[in-house]
Design an enzyme around this catalytic site. Sequence first.
Site, PDB file in Angstrom:
ATOM      1  N   HIS A  81       0.884  -1.272   0.082  1.00 16.83           N
ATOM      2  CA  HIS A  81      -0.042  -0.053  -0.009  1.00 16.83           C
ATOM      3  C   HIS A  81       0.877   1.311   0.215  1.00 16.83           C
ATOM      4  CE1 HIS A  81       0.161   0.879   4.474  1.00 16.83           C
ATOM      5  NE2 HIS A  81       0.222  -0.454   4.664  1.00 16.83           N
ATOM      6  N   ASP A  83      -0.395   4.601   1.118  1.00 17.61           N
ATOM      7  CA  ASP A  83      -0.840   5.274   1.952  1.00 17.61           C
ATOM      8  C   ASP A  83      -0.168   5.138   3.421  1.00 17.61           C
ATOM      9  OD1 ASP A  83      -2.387   3.132   2.289  1.00 17.61           O
ATOM     10  OD2 ASP A  83      -3.808   4.028   3.267  1.00 17.61           O
ATOM     11  N   ASP A 113       6.015   0.530   7.175  1.00 22.74           N
ATOM     12  CA  ASP A 113       4.730   0.245   6.821  1.00 22.74           C
ATOM     13  C   ASP A 113       4.106   1.127   5.815  1.00 22.74           C
ATOM     14  OD1 ASP A 113       1.991  -0.548   7.016  1.00 22.74           O
ATOM     15  OD2 ASP A 113       1.631   0.577   8.916  1.00 22.74           O
ATOM     16  N   GLU A 147      -5.324   1.495   2.213  1.00 25.11           N
ATOM     17  CA  GLU A 147      -5.171   0.311   3.064  1.00 25.11           C
ATOM     18  C   GLU A 147      -5.460   0.711   4.533  1.00 25.11           C
ATOM     19  OE1 GLU A 147      -3.552  -2.624   5.729  1.00 25.11           O
ATOM     20  OE2 GLU A 147      -2.924  -0.990   5.568  1.00 25.11           O
ATOM     21  N   GLU A 148      -4.804   2.178   4.748  1.00 29.69           N
ATOM     22  CA  GLU A 148      -4.998   2.345   6.257  1.00 29.69           C
ATOM     23  C   GLU A 148      -6.413   2.771   6.827  1.00 29.69           C
ATOM     24  OE1 GLU A 148      -2.753   1.671   8.244  1.00 29.69           O
ATOM     25  OE2 GLU A 148      -0.705   1.708   7.259  1.00 29.69           O
TER      26      GLU A 148
HETATM   27 ZN   LIG Z   1       0.399  -1.448   6.381  1.00 27.71          ZN
END
Ligand SMILES: [Zn+2]
Length: 437
Positions: A81, A83, A113, A147-148
Amino acid sequence: MADQAAQDEAVRLAAELIRIDTTNRGGGDARERPAAEYVAAELAEAGLDPVLLERTPGRANVVARIEGTDPAQPALLLHGHLDVVPAEPADWSVHPFSGEVRDGVLWGRGAVDMKNAVAVLVAVARGLARTGRRPARDVVLAFTADEEDSAADGAAFLAGRHAGLFDGCTEGLGESGAFTFHAAPGLRLYPVGAAERGTAWLKLTARGTAGHGSRPNSRNAVTALAGAVTRIGEHAWPARLIPTVRAALLAMADALGLDAASAERDPDGLLARLGPASVLVAPVLRNSANPTMLQAGYKVNVIPGEAVGYVDGRMLPGYEAEFEAAMDELTGPDVGWEYAHREVPLEAPLDAPLMAAMTSALLAEDPQSRIVPYCMAGGTDAKHFSRLGIAGYGFTPLALPPGYDYHAMFHGVDERIPVTALHFGVRVMDRLLTTAS
Ligand SMILES: [Zn+2]
């Protein structure tokens, strides 16, 4: 084999991606498009044909396909991802969007992340093109928005509206797994994600009789809700060993030289003897349900007719029915419950050739380590791609030094990653793609 240029390039790409602020504040407040355009340009330069896809303007996803040499083999999805969660610069030692490399460590929001993993995949794709090599399987690269938050503008949108881009994909590799876990002095584990618990965010509603706070009231909604929330919060969920968690317990016990005969009968007892590695298993031994929000009333002397609570529940694959039965029981007759949001649990086969290939690719780079399966406590984009019949694994290889708290970096202050971890990721992914069966 990945050359030094590809390894260096992963660091450049990760740093540049961190500098593109893709903060996802939730509720639609995010803009991934500049990062998507950046990734697409890097892929196009390598001769690929990336497409940008948006459900909402500014919320771009990127998908590209690398043609494999063996059309008889199914395609492999690699996803990450774009974002990131918010970061407050005042809290950080280094500006979270500076992408600064200091003493061999790359700092910034997304360093773990998961702009690191996006950068590794793009660097590997560019390295393959530069050196004229191709994977056997078709590889579909998907870099997602949102995704977040809900994934509605990201993986859910891609799986729902652009399924054709994933034609032939049977397996997907995404967040998160294959990071070094120092389980004991000299004992390095690499947990590879093979399962995820499902998400069950619940809304509880107690309905009673509204009235004056000075009067007797046998149908007080606040009292009923409080009782239900207390029972849920205190519930002792039974341990349930899903195949991934059973295999994880046995593999970790073996690596640590522990007798695992009791695993089935007393998994909590074995867990307690695993030492630091217990954190990899403790959250996924059972279903869970944590009360998180309460709403009721507006004045101290008025009994409200309704009280509402929210519960963050997580379900192991195969134990959704048990979860629902427990909720019926725990809420009782005066409190109703419903799903406010629900995502499926996942479990992928442990005996897949891909699992063996991931294990070999990791062992080639760290021969003294142990590869163990792993179930994630929460969820990733893999849940959405599972709708397309794609089995999801968590595989974002990173070599991490002792003392580096990987899990604390996720959404944490001073998120950072050694550049050598990115180099390792490139070598492992390149090897996996060019030697996997
Ligand atoms: Zn993540």
